[in-house]
Design a protein around this motif. Sequence first.
Motif, PDB file in Angstrom:
ATOM      1  N   LEU A  74       0.826  -1.202   0.000  1.00  0.00           N
ATOM      2  CA  LEU A  74       0.000   0.000   0.000  1.00  0.00           C
ATOM      3  C   LEU A  74       0.864   1.258   0.000  1.00  0.00           C
ATOM      4  N   ARG A  75       1.933   1.233   0.791  1.00  0.00           N
ATOM      5  CA  ARG A  75       2.797   2.412   0.860  1.00  0.00           C
ATOM      6  C   ARG A  75       3.502   2.643  -0.476  1.00  0.00           C
ATOM      7  N   ALA A  76       3.941   1.570  -1.119  1.00  0.00           N
ATOM      8  CA  ALA A  76       4.595   1.704  -2.417  1.00  0.00           C
ATOM      9  C   ALA A  76       3.617   2.249  -3.454  1.00  0.00           C
ATOM     10  N   ILE A  77       2.385   1.752  -3.436  1.00  0.00           N
ATOM     11  CA  ILE A  77       1.361   2.261  -4.350  1.00  0.00           C
ATOM     12  C   ILE A  77       1.139   3.749  -4.104  1.00  0.00           C
ATOM     13  N   ALA A  78       1.137   4.143  -2.835  1.00  0.00           N
ATOM     14  CA  ALA A  78       0.902   5.539  -2.482  1.00  0.00           C
ATOM     15  C   ALA A  78       1.982   6.448  -3.058  1.00  0.00           C
ATOM     16  N   VAL A  79       3.249   6.120  -2.807  1.00  0.00           N
ATOM     17  CA  VAL A  79       4.311   7.015  -3.257  1.00  0.00           C
ATOM     18  C   VAL A  79       4.458   6.983  -4.773  1.00  0.00           C
ATOM     19  N   LEU A  80       4.273   5.814  -5.399  1.00  0.00           N
ATOM     20  CA  LEU A  80       4.351   5.739  -6.856  1.00  0.00           C
ATOM     21  C   LEU A  80       3.218   6.522  -7.512  1.00  0.00           C
ATOM     22  N   SER A  81       2.056   6.556  -6.878  1.00  0.00           N
ATOM     23  CA  SER A  81       0.941   7.358  -7.386  1.00  0.00           C
ATOM     24  C   SER A  81       1.290   8.841  -7.374  1.00  0.00           C
ATOM     25  N   VAL A  82       1.935   9.287  -6.301  1.00  0.00           N
ATOM     26  CA  VAL A  82       2.341  10.690  -6.207  1.00  0.00           C
ATOM     27  C   VAL A  82       3.393  11.014  -7.267  1.00  0.00           C
TER      28      VAL A  82
ATOM     29  N   PHE B 213      -1.270   7.151   2.430  1.00  0.00           N
ATOM     30  CA  PHE B 213      -0.243   7.483   3.419  1.00  0.00           C
ATOM     31  C   PHE B 213      -0.870   7.851   4.756  1.00  0.00           C
ATOM     32  N   TYR B 214      -1.909   8.661   4.722  1.00  0.00           N
ATOM     33  CA  TYR B 214      -2.551   9.117   5.955  1.00  0.00           C
ATOM     34  C   TYR B 214      -3.076   7.944   6.778  1.00  0.00           C
ATOM     35  N   VAL B 215      -3.792   7.046   6.138  1.00  0.00           N
ATOM     36  CA  VAL B 215      -4.382   5.915   6.861  1.00  0.00           C
ATOM     37  C   VAL B 215      -3.287   5.019   7.430  1.00  0.00           C
ATOM     38  N   LEU B 216      -2.233   4.768   6.655  1.00  0.00           N
ATOM     39  CA  LEU B 216      -1.136   3.946   7.154  1.00  0.00           C
ATOM     40  C   LEU B 216      -0.440   4.609   8.339  1.00  0.00           C
ATOM     41  N   SER B 217      -0.251   5.914   8.276  1.00  0.00           N
ATOM     42  CA  SER B 217       0.359   6.628   9.404  1.00  0.00           C
ATOM     43  C   SER B 217      -0.515   6.527  10.644  1.00  0.00           C
ATOM     44  N   GLY B 218      -1.825   6.721  10.451  1.00  0.00           N
ATOM     45  CA  GLY B 218      -2.738   6.612  11.588  1.00  0.00           C
ATOM     46  C   GLY B 218      -2.762   5.215  12.179  1.00  0.00           C
ATOM     47  N   PHE B 219      -2.651   4.196  11.317  1.00  0.00           N
ATOM     48  CA  PHE B 219      -2.648   2.808  11.780  1.00  0.00           C
ATOM     49  C   PHE B 219      -1.429   2.541  12.658  1.00  0.00           C
TER      50      PHE B 219
ATOM     51  N   PHE C 286     -13.973  -9.045   3.605  1.00  0.00           N
ATOM     52  CA  PHE C 286     -14.814  -8.025   2.981  1.00  0.00           C
ATOM     53  C   PHE C 286     -13.996  -6.850   2.450  1.00  0.00           C
ATOM     54  N   TRP C 287     -12.751  -7.143   2.034  1.00  0.00           N
ATOM     55  CA  TRP C 287     -11.893  -6.105   1.479  1.00  0.00           C
ATOM     56  C   TRP C 287     -12.532  -5.440   0.269  1.00  0.00           C
ATOM     57  N   TRP C 288     -13.356  -6.206  -0.458  1.00  0.00           N
ATOM     58  CA  TRP C 288     -13.969  -5.698  -1.682  1.00  0.00           C
ATOM     59  C   TRP C 288     -14.935  -4.547  -1.399  1.00  0.00           C
ATOM     60  N   VAL C 289     -15.473  -4.472  -0.177  1.00  0.00           N
ATOM     61  CA  VAL C 289     -16.353  -3.348   0.167  1.00  0.00           C
ATOM     62  C   VAL C 289     -15.561  -2.045   0.159  1.00  0.00           C
ATOM     63  N   GLY C 290     -14.403  -2.058   0.829  1.00  0.00           N
ATOM     64  CA  GLY C 290     -13.555  -0.873   0.838  1.00  0.00           C
ATOM     65  C   GLY C 290     -13.042  -0.532  -0.540  1.00  0.00           C
ATOM     66  N   PHE C 291     -12.634  -1.561  -1.294  1.00  0.00           N
ATOM     67  CA  PHE C 291     -12.125  -1.315  -2.638  1.00  0.00           C
ATOM     68  C   PHE C 291     -13.222  -0.757  -3.539  1.00  0.00           C
ATOM     69  N   GLY C 292     -14.436  -1.291  -3.406  1.00  0.00           N
ATOM     70  CA  GLY C 292     -15.543  -0.799  -4.217  1.00  0.00           C
ATOM     71  C   GLY C 292     -15.861   0.656  -3.916  1.00  0.00           C
TER      72      GLY C 292
ATOM     73  N   CYS D 143     -10.731   0.218   5.332  1.00  0.00           N
ATOM     74  CA  CYS D 143     -11.420  -1.066   5.181  1.00  0.00           C
ATOM     75  C   CYS D 143     -10.570  -2.104   4.453  1.00  0.00           C
ATOM     76  N   MET D 144      -9.573  -1.654   3.712  1.00  0.00           N
ATOM     77  CA  MET D 144      -8.705  -2.581   2.988  1.00  0.00           C
ATOM     78  C   MET D 144      -7.467  -2.966   3.786  1.00  0.00           C
ATOM     79  N   VAL D 145      -7.185  -2.253   4.863  1.00  0.00           N
ATOM     80  CA  VAL D 145      -5.981  -2.520   5.659  1.00  0.00           C
ATOM     81  C   VAL D 145      -5.981  -3.932   6.250  1.00  0.00           C
ATOM     82  N   PRO D 146      -7.098  -4.448   6.822  1.00  0.00           N
ATOM     83  CA  PRO D 146      -7.056  -5.815   7.367  1.00  0.00           C
ATOM     84  C   PRO D 146      -6.623  -6.856   6.347  1.00  0.00           C
TER      85      PRO D 146
END
Length: 411
Positions: A21-29, A59-65, A240-246, A282-285
């Motif tokens: 997730l973190r790699a996706i975040a920074v590569l998106s930026v 990034f925000y959600v990962l930092s908060g986690f 239920f990761w698909w709920v968050g992804f959706g 919702c996708m973090v778990p």
Amino acid sequence: MMVSTTPARGGSARVFGLDLLRAIAVLSVLAGHSLDHGKAPVWMVRYIAPLAVYGVEIFYVLSGFLIGHILLRSVASGKLHNPTDILDFWKRRWARTLPLYMFFLLVYLRFDYHGPGDLRQVWSFFAFLQNFAWQIPPFFTHSWSLAVEEWFYLLLPVVFLTFHWLLKSDGKAIFATALVFLLVPLASRLVIGHHLTDWPGYDGYIRQTVVCRLDSIFMGVLCAYMRIHYPGFFERSVKFWWVGFGLFALLYMILSVIHYFNPASAWAQAAYLPLLSFSIACMVPAASKLRSTGLSVLDVFISHTSKVSYSLYLGHISMLTLVLGIMDQFGWVADSLHRTALLYIALAIFYYAFANLTYLLVEQPYIKLRDVRMGHSDVRSGNVAIAVGSPDPAGQPVPELGLLVAEPDHS
């Protein structure tokens, strides 16, 4: 609860899915900022460039986690009940985030995308006041998200301790703190944004303003709270990761594909950003269970990108400025798809080369110094806070997990 990990240096382990997730975040930026230059295909500019916005939210959600685990574990072990404990927490955070930030603050005085800065005009950046309740000035603009995080680190333990003194209960103090960090940003968005009618105004005065964004990081804290206090629910939510992804995909389509988002709408101002953070939480778990992509080379790339993500985020604009300056000197223009592809390859090389250099020479030495001076074997440390007290289904303790702090920033 069994968490999938991959080996890391020093004998600890990393949560591969969170690294992903973190790699996706920074590569998106990086992609979003790079696509502002050259002659990329129209579809790429329209659908990929906006991902920079969403990378910051990850990034925000990962930092908060991470911070949620540290603070909640500290509360449970009696380590966040006096000002000395708070000062200890701040020192650990600042030892992690400030050295690299201050290094780049000085770098951007000379090599900023908007031109050289004036030390007399950028004093607010030294105190993270550049975007507290107002639009950030045209200097080191991608530091806005780090300012949000630093104020979150500063305020969260203070608010909790204040309520703990008043209410004499950890549970009540946590609940009251949650109300503050969910309702104050909501009210701030409504008050500050009542005059906004377009996306640039919303982006500058709402999305990139400290007082309006603290609830996005708190979504990660709530995710950590569920993992610690309701592990069974956290475990079941993996399916239920698909709920968050959706929900994430729907919000992406509303803003970036069909451009339906209306900043003048009170509903949009109040709900869009926290809903986006909620969808990521919702996708973090499920992400915490991911072991591998199945390709070892890709796994190594993801893990390394995650490790140097802070350096990548803070330093990439200086490299973008450098490459564009070199092009200007030689009169080379990326005015075709072929030349644009070469530009993006060059940018990627410069981004990673400089990030590795600053990670090794600036970031890593301070991390090691902090761990030597302050320790890293109790719940004040992210790896211990994530791992402690979380048995797997067979009742065995989970191995120690190393979770590199996601110090972003972002678009």
